[in-house]
Design an enzyme around this catalytic site. Sequence first.
Site, PDB file in Angstrom:
ATOM      1  N   GLU A 167       0.790  -1.225   0.000  1.00 36.56           N
ATOM      2  CA  GLU A 167       0.000   0.000   0.000  1.00 36.56           C
ATOM      3  C   GLU A 167       0.827   1.283   0.000  1.00 36.56           C
ATOM      4  OE1 GLU A 167      -2.963  -0.199   3.086  1.00 36.56           O
ATOM      5  OE2 GLU A 167      -4.077  -1.736   2.030  1.00 36.56           O
ATOM      6  N   GLU A 213      -5.911  -8.104   0.048  1.00 36.49           N
ATOM      7  CA  GLU A 213      -6.598  -7.766   1.302  1.00 36.49           C
ATOM      8  C   GLU A 213      -8.014  -7.350   0.992  1.00 36.49           C
ATOM      9  OE1 GLU A 213      -4.848  -4.812   3.939  1.00 36.49           O
ATOM     10  OE2 GLU A 213      -2.851  -5.650   3.588  1.00 36.49           O
TER      11      GLU A 213
HETATM   12  C1  FCB Z   1      -4.732  -1.943   5.233  1.00 36.44           C
HETATM   13  C2  FCB Z   1      -3.416  -2.426   5.790  1.00 36.44           C
HETATM   14  C3  FCB Z   1      -3.548  -3.502   6.825  1.00 36.44           C
HETATM   15  C4  FCB Z   1      -4.747  -3.302   7.712  1.00 36.44           C
HETATM   16  C5  FCB Z   1      -5.975  -3.055   6.894  1.00 36.44           C
HETATM   17  C6  FCB Z   1      -7.233  -2.875   7.705  1.00 36.44           C
HETATM   18  O1  FCB Z   1      -4.611  -0.631   4.813  1.00 36.44           O
HETATM   19  O2  FCB Z   1      -2.588  -2.920   4.769  1.00 36.44           O
HETATM   20  O3  FCB Z   1      -2.337  -3.556   7.536  1.00 36.44           O
HETATM   21  O4  FCB Z   1      -4.490  -2.345   8.645  1.00 36.44           O
HETATM   22  O5  FCB Z   1      -5.804  -1.920   6.101  1.00 36.44           O
END
Ligand code: FCB
Length: 451
Positions: free
Chosen positions: A170, A355
């Site tokens: 990210e 994610e």
């Molecule tokens: C993302 C992150 C992860 C976690 C999620 C909720 O931005 O990569 O570490 O905190 O959000």
Amino acid sequence: MSLTPPLSRFDFPPGFLFGAATAAYQIEGAGFGGCGPCHWDTFAATPGNVVRCEDGARACDHYHQWPADLDLLAAANMDAYRFSTSWARVMPDGVTVNPEGMDFYDRLVDGMLARGLRPFQTLYHWEMPSALADKGGWTNRDTAARFADFAQKITERLGDRVASIATINEPWCVAWLSHFIGAHAPGLRDIRATARAMHHILLAHGMAVERLRDAGQKNLGIVLNFDYAQPATDSAADKQAAARWDGIFNRWYIEGITKQTYPDTVMEGLAPHMPEGWQDDMPLIGQELDWLGVNYYTRHLHAHDPAAAWPHLRDVPGPLPKTQMGWEIYPDGLQHFLTRMARDYVGDLPIYVTENGMANADQITGTTVTDQVREDFLFAHLAATKRAIADGANVQGFFYWSLLDNYEWAEGYEKRFGLVHVDFESLQRTPKSSYHALARALARNDQGHLR
Ligand code: FCB
């Protein structure tokens, strides 16, 4: 609680990988095993930055409890595990190797393989060693070269066994959230620092890919996060505001990498602050990827705000149901980004949802945690992923965030994203109903085959 999940692994193409994701600082316990200080320790120790000034010193104690945590992944019939290797653990001063840290990750990767889990490694999930933070962290070009050294060292040790390596997690969070909004370490609010971090984080990615590729390493990628930017109204001004946000959040990183350019809508504000000669770095940033990771959580509505400095934006609360983070639940946004990535940027390259998940104020009753809302969230996003595949996106896997309730950065331990509940006093793990539903959905057939 429904006993038959709405989707199963057999609704996805053969070989599609299901897993869960975590990150080192959020679960391991940075106080153990000779890990060096990182900028999250000091950010957390500064009042006002993190809820209750909580830090990752103990977190979920995964440093000691990792065998049981890997057992949880395997028992849920998962195929893969996305984890990260902390720079501050591997190189406590940012440069010198800590053998204990290397040994830990060595055991962890072997533990995954022993349980049939494919190791998806992330190199930078935000533990900037304090010694390098002292020298300016991502505002300093030299940090990118130090990162490539770290990438090389850890890969010399683990590279023969990991299934894939992501350089950065990210970059928007690393750069904008941490240097412009100031909500994450190092907590700056400075446009010049932001422009530099936005460029140097991609430079670090490029330098690491080049180094690892030269060493023969396969399956190199990056994990980008995307936030669906929609205009608050139909006005031209709000549409332009949403387009500016789309440029800052979504286009900057993927276009830097796949087109070797940065969007004009963003350069409009950042050009005077860019590091000198940045254009010369674009070929290095734009090296080929083997896969792309997409993190997706929500959308935002944006309005033009003439009173605010560039990027002249203000968020407007949306009407959809929200998670414990206050994020609107909007699965169509995931389909949007998966199809958009394939169509506009990466073509047939494998894409992974690296994610996706939600925080919920889960309550434990005896030994049971019922989180139907998470189950619904998860299957709605799996359905969106399936639609993107039908649209032609080459999506090859899905990782739920997160395996465990954990240290949610500036939110401390308050926001629970896990499939598994963690009692942060006793460290007791309790699989939630969403975990059991996912395990049923991922059950293999009688022969143990995926199909
Ligand atoms: C993302 C992150 C992860 C976690 C999620 C909720 O931005 O990569 O570490 O905190 O959000």
